[in-house]
Design an enzyme around this catalytic site. Structure first.
Site, PDB file in Angstrom:
ATOM      1  CG  HIS A 167      13.652  -3.674   4.859  1.00  0.00           C
ATOM      2  ND1 HIS A 167      14.706  -4.554   4.795  1.00  0.00           N
ATOM      3  CD2 HIS A 167      12.658  -4.346   5.484  1.00  0.00           C
ATOM      4  CE1 HIS A 167      14.366  -5.710   5.339  1.00  0.00           C
ATOM      5  NE2 HIS A 167      13.114  -5.599   5.767  1.00  0.00           N
TER       6      HIS A 167
ATOM      7  CG  ASN B  23      13.904  -5.100   9.313  1.00  0.00           C
ATOM      8  OD1 ASN B  23      12.770  -5.156   8.881  1.00  0.00           O
ATOM      9  ND2 ASN B  23      14.691  -6.164   9.390  1.00  0.00           N
TER      10      ASN B  23
ATOM     11  CB  CYS C 247      15.458  -8.750   1.211  1.00  0.00           C
ATOM     12  SG  CYS C 247      14.490  -9.962   0.272  1.00  0.00           S
TER      13      CYS C 247
ATOM     14  CG  HIS D  22       8.750  -5.580   8.368  1.00  0.00           C
ATOM     15  ND1 HIS D  22       9.085  -6.544   9.293  1.00  0.00           N
ATOM     16  CD2 HIS D  22       9.775  -5.547   7.489  1.00  0.00           C
ATOM     17  CE1 HIS D  22      10.263  -7.059   8.986  1.00  0.00           C
ATOM     18  NE2 HIS D  22      10.696  -6.465   7.879  1.00  0.00           N
TER      19      HIS D  22
ATOM     20  NE  ARG E 204      12.440 -13.888  11.006  1.00  0.00           N
ATOM     21  CZ  ARG E 204      12.165 -13.558   9.762  1.00  0.00           C
ATOM     22  NH1 ARG E 204      12.857 -14.065   8.744  1.00  0.00           N
ATOM     23  NH2 ARG E 204      11.208 -12.676   9.500  1.00  0.00           N
ATOM     24  CG  ASP E 205      13.637  -9.660   8.870  1.00  0.00           C
ATOM     25  OD1 ASP E 205      14.088 -10.387   7.970  1.00  0.00           O
ATOM     26  OD2 ASP E 205      12.937  -8.658   8.648  1.00  0.00           O
TER      27      ASP E 205
END
Length: 304
Positions: free
Chosen positions: A211, A251, A242, A209, A17-18
């Site tokens: 990055h 990430n 992002c 979370h 997803r991300d």
């Protein structure tokens, strides 16, 4: 004596997803399904599989229903989806998602630029989704973006993060993610933010979370573990980024996180070799090398 680290860590895989949502070239649903299935075989307790959002805004996730219908579900694994509104929630419910994810920013400037409303307004919009998730017996996870810095306003203080933690907790979130969306955090700041969040929400239900824009993600995970955080997000092959944060990389790579945790003697339940395979698979499809030092080193060693 350094603080004791958690004996066991839950790694939430967010690559499908991300990681994939900002890829410019549309990825066939079959490839996404294959990726989720490969990740399921790696032993993850939680996989963020897709997102029920408007295809107008995120065309890459237009096949969410098909992906959820066709993935092979591993017993014991939570399959999460992003659901920012009631239409998204209805899609998630029909797709038999185990968990819905809602989100807010710790930065007022980011909230305005990203979704054209204040933090308070953005969280209020999630009230019907949160209520519906609870009424339907689904897990609810809240994610706080820009918790360690914002591309528009710069520094974000721990008190701003605490405010959003409290708002998400009031909605009934089972877990709350503290996300360094643009990867500017460093260990001392991570400790301060996690300690502040833990004063208003149970530490065992807070996740990190991170990055890796500035190469700090693994150090930040270690710092959060020293505080007692035991849930972390990562993305296979380091996929992601992002769209609202110029220069922000993906990430932290799952392969690197697993390699570090296993080296520390921390239990993860993950099969690192299979994660490397999954990273090589999706990277080959995307036509580039994985952004994972451990993954590339293990793959090179195999080929030698």
């Amino acid at each position: 004596m350094p603080p004791a680290l958690p004996r066991k860590v839950k790694v939430v895989e967010v690559g499908p997803r991300d990681g994939l949502q900002n890829e410019k070239t549309l990825i066939p649903a079959a490839v996404k399904i294959d990726l989720v299935d490969r990740l399921s075989d790696c032993g993850f307790a939680n996989i963020e599989a897709t997102s029920f959002v408007s295809p107008k805004w995120v065309p890459q996730m237009a096949d969410a229903a098909e992906v959820m219908e066709k993935i092979r579900r591993r017993p014991g694994t939570i399959y999460s989806v992003l659901a920012p509104n009631m239409k998204g929630f209805e899609g998630a419910l029909a797709a038999k998602a185990d968990e819905v994810v809602i989100f807010g920013a710790a930065s007022e400037a980011f909230s305005q630029k990203n979704i054209n409303c204040s933090i308070a307004e953005s969280i209020a919009r999630f009230e019907p989704v949160a209520r519906a998730a609870k009424d339907s017996g689904l897990r609810l996870r809240g994610s706080i973006s820009c918790a360690l810095g914002c591309p528009y306003q710069g520094e974000v203080g721990p008190e701003a993060v605490v405010d959003v933690v409290q708002r998400l907790a009031a909605l009934g979130c089972d877990e709350i993610d503290v996300a360094d969306t643009i990867g500017v955090g460093t260990p001392n700041r991570v400790r301060a933010v996690m300690e502040a969040a833990a004063r208003v929400f149970p530490l065992k239900r807070i996740s990190g979370h991170f990055h890796d824009t500035y190469g700090q993600a693994l150090a930040n995970i270690y710092a959060a573990m020293e505080v007692g955080v035991s849930i972390f997000h990562s993305s296979v092959a380091g996929l992601g980024g992002c769209p609202y944060a110029k220069g922000a990389t993906g990430n932290v790579a799952t392969e690197d996180v697993a390699y570090m945790l296993h080296g520390l003697g921390v239990e993860t339940g993950l099969d690192l070799d299979r994660i490397v395979d999954a990273g090589q698979f999706i990277s080959a499809h995307l036509g580039r090398k994985p952004v994972s030092r451990a993954g590339n080193a293990i793959a090179a060693k195999r080929a030698a």
